[in-house]
Design a protein around this motif. Structure first.
Motif, PDB file in Angstrom:
ATOM      1  N   LYS A  91      -6.187  29.021   1.761  1.00 14.59           N
ATOM      2  CA  LYS A  91      -5.875  28.340   3.014  1.00 14.59           C
ATOM      3  C   LYS A  91      -5.989  26.831   2.787  1.00 14.59           C
ATOM      4  O   LYS A  91      -6.943  26.366   2.165  1.00 14.59           O
ATOM      5  CB  LYS A  91      -6.808  28.809   4.117  1.00 14.59           C
ATOM      6  CG  LYS A  91      -6.680  30.313   4.397  1.00 14.59           C
ATOM      7  CD  LYS A  91      -7.588  30.754   5.517  1.00 14.59           C
ATOM      8  CE  LYS A  91      -7.560  32.264   5.716  1.00 14.59           C
ATOM      9  NZ  LYS A  91      -6.257  32.768   6.147  1.00 14.59           N
ATOM     10  N   GLU A  92      -5.027  26.089   3.320  1.00 18.49           N
ATOM     11  CA  GLU A  92      -4.905  24.670   2.970  1.00 18.49           C
ATOM     12  C   GLU A  92      -5.225  23.719   4.119  1.00 18.49           C
ATOM     13  O   GLU A  92      -5.110  22.497   3.968  1.00 18.49           O
ATOM     14  CB  GLU A  92      -3.472  24.392   2.476  1.00 18.49           C
ATOM     15  CG  GLU A  92      -3.069  25.241   1.284  1.00 18.49           C
ATOM     16  CD  GLU A  92      -1.638  25.002   0.819  1.00 18.49           C
ATOM     17  OE1 GLU A  92      -1.348  25.289  -0.353  1.00 18.49           O
ATOM     18  OE2 GLU A  92      -0.823  24.536   1.642  1.00 18.49           O
ATOM     19  N   PHE A  93      -5.657  24.262   5.258  1.00 18.47           N
ATOM     20  CA  PHE A  93      -5.795  23.410   6.444  1.00 18.47           C
ATOM     21  C   PHE A  93      -7.049  22.535   6.418  1.00 18.47           C
ATOM     22  O   PHE A  93      -6.996  21.352   6.779  1.00 18.47           O
ATOM     23  CB  PHE A  93      -5.793  24.259   7.715  1.00 18.47           C
ATOM     24  CG  PHE A  93      -5.901  23.445   8.972  1.00 18.47           C
ATOM     25  CD1 PHE A  93      -4.806  22.744   9.454  1.00 18.47           C
ATOM     26  CD2 PHE A  93      -7.100  23.345   9.663  1.00 18.47           C
ATOM     27  CE1 PHE A  93      -4.892  21.971  10.604  1.00 18.47           C
ATOM     28  CE2 PHE A  93      -7.199  22.574  10.812  1.00 18.47           C
ATOM     29  CZ  PHE A  93      -6.093  21.894  11.287  1.00 18.47           C
ATOM     30  N   VAL A 130       3.252  18.976   7.156  1.00 16.11           N
ATOM     31  CA  VAL A 130       2.622  20.299   7.173  1.00 16.11           C
ATOM     32  C   VAL A 130       3.629  21.304   7.733  1.00 16.11           C
ATOM     33  O   VAL A 130       4.087  21.164   8.876  1.00 16.11           O
ATOM     34  CB  VAL A 130       1.352  20.303   8.038  1.00 16.11           C
ATOM     35  CG1 VAL A 130       0.733  21.699   8.069  1.00 16.11           C
ATOM     36  CG2 VAL A 130       0.342  19.287   7.509  1.00 16.11           C
ATOM     37  N   ILE A 188       4.541  24.957   9.162  1.00 14.81           N
ATOM     38  CA  ILE A 188       3.863  26.032   9.888  1.00 14.81           C
ATOM     39  C   ILE A 188       4.861  27.165  10.095  1.00 14.81           C
ATOM     40  O   ILE A 188       5.922  26.969  10.703  1.00 14.81           O
ATOM     41  CB  ILE A 188       3.333  25.532  11.242  1.00 14.81           C
ATOM     42  CG1 ILE A 188       2.375  24.351  11.045  1.00 14.81           C
ATOM     43  CG2 ILE A 188       2.634  26.665  11.994  1.00 14.81           C
ATOM     44  CD1 ILE A 188       2.022  23.622  12.319  1.00 14.81           C
ATOM     45  N   LYS A 220       3.846  29.036   0.922  1.00 16.46           N
ATOM     46  CA  LYS A 220       2.809  28.256   0.245  1.00 16.46           C
ATOM     47  C   LYS A 220       3.172  28.059  -1.218  1.00 16.46           C
ATOM     48  O   LYS A 220       2.950  26.987  -1.790  1.00 16.46           O
ATOM     49  CB  LYS A 220       1.454  28.966   0.366  1.00 16.46           C
ATOM     50  CG  LYS A 220       0.933  29.074   1.786  1.00 16.46           C
ATOM     51  CD  LYS A 220      -0.440  29.736   1.824  1.00 16.46           C
ATOM     52  CE  LYS A 220      -0.962  29.846   3.257  1.00 16.46           C
ATOM     53  NZ  LYS A 220      -2.331  30.400   3.323  1.00 16.46           N
ATOM     54  N   VAL A 225       1.306  20.495   2.835  1.00 22.72           N
ATOM     55  CA  VAL A 225       0.421  21.601   3.205  1.00 22.72           C
ATOM     56  C   VAL A 225       1.253  22.657   3.923  1.00 22.72           C
ATOM     57  O   VAL A 225       2.165  22.327   4.687  1.00 22.72           O
ATOM     58  CB  VAL A 225      -0.716  21.117   4.135  1.00 22.72           C
ATOM     59  CG1 VAL A 225      -1.509  22.284   4.706  1.00 22.72           C
ATOM     60  CG2 VAL A 225      -1.652  20.162   3.400  1.00 22.72           C
ATOM     61  N   ILE A 238       0.625  26.078   6.376  1.00 23.31           N
ATOM     62  CA  ILE A 238      -0.255  26.995   7.084  1.00 23.31           C
ATOM     63  C   ILE A 238       0.603  27.996   7.838  1.00 23.31           C
ATOM     64  O   ILE A 238       1.779  27.755   8.123  1.00 23.31           O
ATOM     65  CB  ILE A 238      -1.211  26.265   8.048  1.00 23.31           C
ATOM     66  CG1 ILE A 238      -0.457  25.523   9.147  1.00 23.31           C
ATOM     67  CG2 ILE A 238      -2.114  25.309   7.290  1.00 23.31           C
ATOM     68  CD1 ILE A 238      -1.382  24.884  10.179  1.00 23.31           C
ATOM     69  N   THR A 239       0.025  29.141   8.141  1.00 22.87           N
ATOM     70  CA  THR A 239       0.787  30.204   8.794  1.00 22.87           C
ATOM     71  C   THR A 239       0.498  30.216  10.296  1.00 22.87           C
ATOM     72  O   THR A 239      -0.458  29.603  10.780  1.00 22.87           O
ATOM     73  CB  THR A 239       0.431  31.577   8.199  1.00 22.87           C
ATOM     74  OG1 THR A 239      -0.939  31.882   8.517  1.00 22.87           O
ATOM     75  CG2 THR A 239       0.641  31.591   6.689  1.00 22.87           C
ATOM     76  N   GLU A 287      -2.948  31.467  10.880  1.00 25.82           N
ATOM     77  CA  GLU A 287      -3.955  30.454  10.609  1.00 25.82           C
ATOM     78  C   GLU A 287      -4.007  29.404  11.717  1.00 25.82           C
ATOM     79  O   GLU A 287      -5.094  28.976  12.135  1.00 25.82           O
ATOM     80  CB  GLU A 287      -3.681  29.802   9.244  1.00 25.82           C
ATOM     81  CG  GLU A 287      -3.933  30.737   8.080  1.00 25.82           C
ATOM     82  CD  GLU A 287      -3.371  30.220   6.764  1.00 25.82           C
ATOM     83  OE1 GLU A 287      -3.445  30.952   5.762  1.00 25.82           O
ATOM     84  OE2 GLU A 287      -2.836  29.086   6.738  1.00 25.82           O
ATOM     85  N   LEU A 288      -2.839  28.979  12.196  1.00 22.46           N
ATOM     86  CA  LEU A 288      -2.822  27.985  13.277  1.00 22.46           C
ATOM     87  C   LEU A 288      -3.457  28.555  14.539  1.00 22.46           C
ATOM     88  O   LEU A 288      -4.203  27.852  15.235  1.00 22.46           O
ATOM     89  CB  LEU A 288      -1.392  27.525  13.557  1.00 22.46           C
ATOM     90  CG  LEU A 288      -1.259  26.474  14.671  1.00 22.46           C
ATOM     91  CD1 LEU A 288      -2.042  25.205  14.333  1.00 22.46           C
ATOM     92  CD2 LEU A 288       0.209  26.137  14.917  1.00 22.46           C
TER      93      LEU A 288
END
Length: 424
Positions: free
Chosen positions: A115-117, A241, A243, A250, A264, A266-267, A270-271
């Motif tokens: 995870k990159e957040f 980023v 999303i 990724k 970055v 994120i999914t 994840e959000l």
């Protein structure tokens, strides 16, 4: 005593800690439990590990796990998962594409995606560097039936983002380019092209397994890459980023020839966890409206959307083309394999091939928040709300093209800006 925290639990907890300014303290508290797996969760939930590696094994699995039906070995498209002499899972890093298929079938968190957040949080809080969120076309109402583009934009700004751009705008641009590619390369009844626009799993299958079909693939970047490059051309100092619903994005963002586009990924899942961790409810936000994509770009999120977008657009800009477009779609990995195998064997049924690695398209991605069928309905609804059917009639897209350095639609094919082309 082993921790009962899951990987997602750890991520949500550390997101809150990061926004509260006590990340290091909380990490130390968790590590005091002395749980090896928990320490692995912490590492990858905070963006640790090798820079270009996405999937990691965090605990042993000897094949006795409760993965139902499919399993990690079977799910891997590229033979990257094997077992050692004791039956434990081994990831062959040189073969792993980072698509995340194995993560989705692993039922007990033995395999996780990085995870990159969290490393981004301090930048978002500081606000000195503009950070743009670019959201995949599948976003519409994923975060609640009342969460429009405007409310999602407002929620992202509350997190610290400078702005939000719908990737559908750049799907519009890629639709124009793919229509031009079709016109240029389909000259006889035997010619055909494979779209390269959307799905990294589809593109990965062609590049790694069905290499003889590479000459037929459209040499275009994905809308994600085009959007990231577009944002950075207009805002050179910005971070971007992406999303979306897809783990494989990724890995795509780290591919050597396109890694300049997105910082970055994120999914949606994840959000959603981030929003809940910090107490933001997108449904309660005020509208912040600023999008002008056409139907074409918006429907990329579902199977056959790319085909319809390109069909409508080529009929609009090349109505006199003698050889008409005939499309075929593959829905999910199994169908993609069969369609590519048939094409390789000379069983050519169409002249425009679209493949989606997830059943239903991006609305069926591994990290969507709603049922894929409902997602498809919402995507179609959003597409119908657009003021223009194709980007060729969308004055906002045409104005954006000029800002990016493309004076005419036909300039997209030559692509002197080198924003939209990649070499397969």
């Amino acid at each position: 005593m082993k921790s009962k925290l899951t990987y997602d639990d750890v991520f949500k907890r550390l997101v809150k800690s990061a926004y509260d300014g006590r990340l290091e303290e909380d990490i130390n508290e968790l590590k005091q439990q002395g749980d090896k797996t928990l320490n692995q969760y912490i590492k990858y939930a905070t963006g640790g590990g090798e820079p270009d590696q996405i999937v990691y094994k965090v605990k042993e699995c000897n094949g006795d796990c409760s993965c139902e039906g499919d399993n990690c070995e079977v799910s891997c498209l590229f033979g990257a998962i094997v077992r050692d002499v004791e039956g434990n899972v081994v990831i062959k890093e040189n073969s792993c594409s980072g698509c995340g298929q194995c993560v989705e079938v692993c039922s007990h968190d033995a395999l996780v995606d990085k995870k990159e957040f969290i490393p981004l949080v301090e930048i978002l809080k500081d606000r000195k560097v503009p950070v743009f969120a670019i959201v995949a076309p599948a976003f519409y109402k994923q975060f609640g039936p009342n969460v429009t583009a405007g409310r999602l934009r407002a929620a992202l700004k509350r997190l610290g983002f400078y702005g939000m751009v719908e990737v559908a705008l750049f799907a519009d641009i890629l639709t124009l380019r793919e229509a031009l590619e079709f016109d240029a390369h389909v000259r006889t009844e035997d010619d055909f092209v494979l779209t390269s626009c959307c799905c990294p799993i589809w593109v990965g299958m062609v590049k790694r397994v069905y290499k003889d079909l590479i000459p037929h693939i459209s040499p275009s970047v994905s809308p994600m890459v085009a959007c990231g490059r577009g944002v950075k051309k207009l805002h050179p100092e910005a971070k971007v980023v992406f999303i979306g619903p897809c783990i494989a994005k990724k890995a795509e963002a780290k591919e050597a020839d396109v890694k300049d586009a997105v910082d970055v990924v994120i999914t949606f899942k994840e959000l959603d966890q981030v929003f809940k961790a910090v107490g933001i409810n997108p449904e309660e936000m005020d509208e912040d409206i600023s999008e002008h994509s056409s139907t074409a770009g918006r429907i990329y999120a579902r199977t056959a959307g790319v085909s319809k977008a390109v069909t409508d657009t080529i009929n609009r800009i090349r109505p006199d083309k003698e050889i008409k477009i005939k499309t075929i779609q593959a829905d999910g990995v199994k169908e993609c394999r069969k369609m590519l195998q048939d094409a390789l064997a000379g069983k050519v049924e169409a002249n425009f091939y679209e493949g989606m690695g997830c059943a239903g398209g991006c609305v069926g991605g591994p990290h969507v928040l709603i049922d894929p069928g409902q997602g498809r309905e919402y995507v179609n609804e959003y597409g119908e709300e657009a003021a223009s059917l194709t980007p060729a009639d969308n004055k906002f897209v045409l104005a954006l093209l000029k800002r990016l350095g493309y004076e005419e639609i036909d300039d997209l094919l030559e692509d002197k800006q080198k924003m939209l082309t990649r070499n397969f």
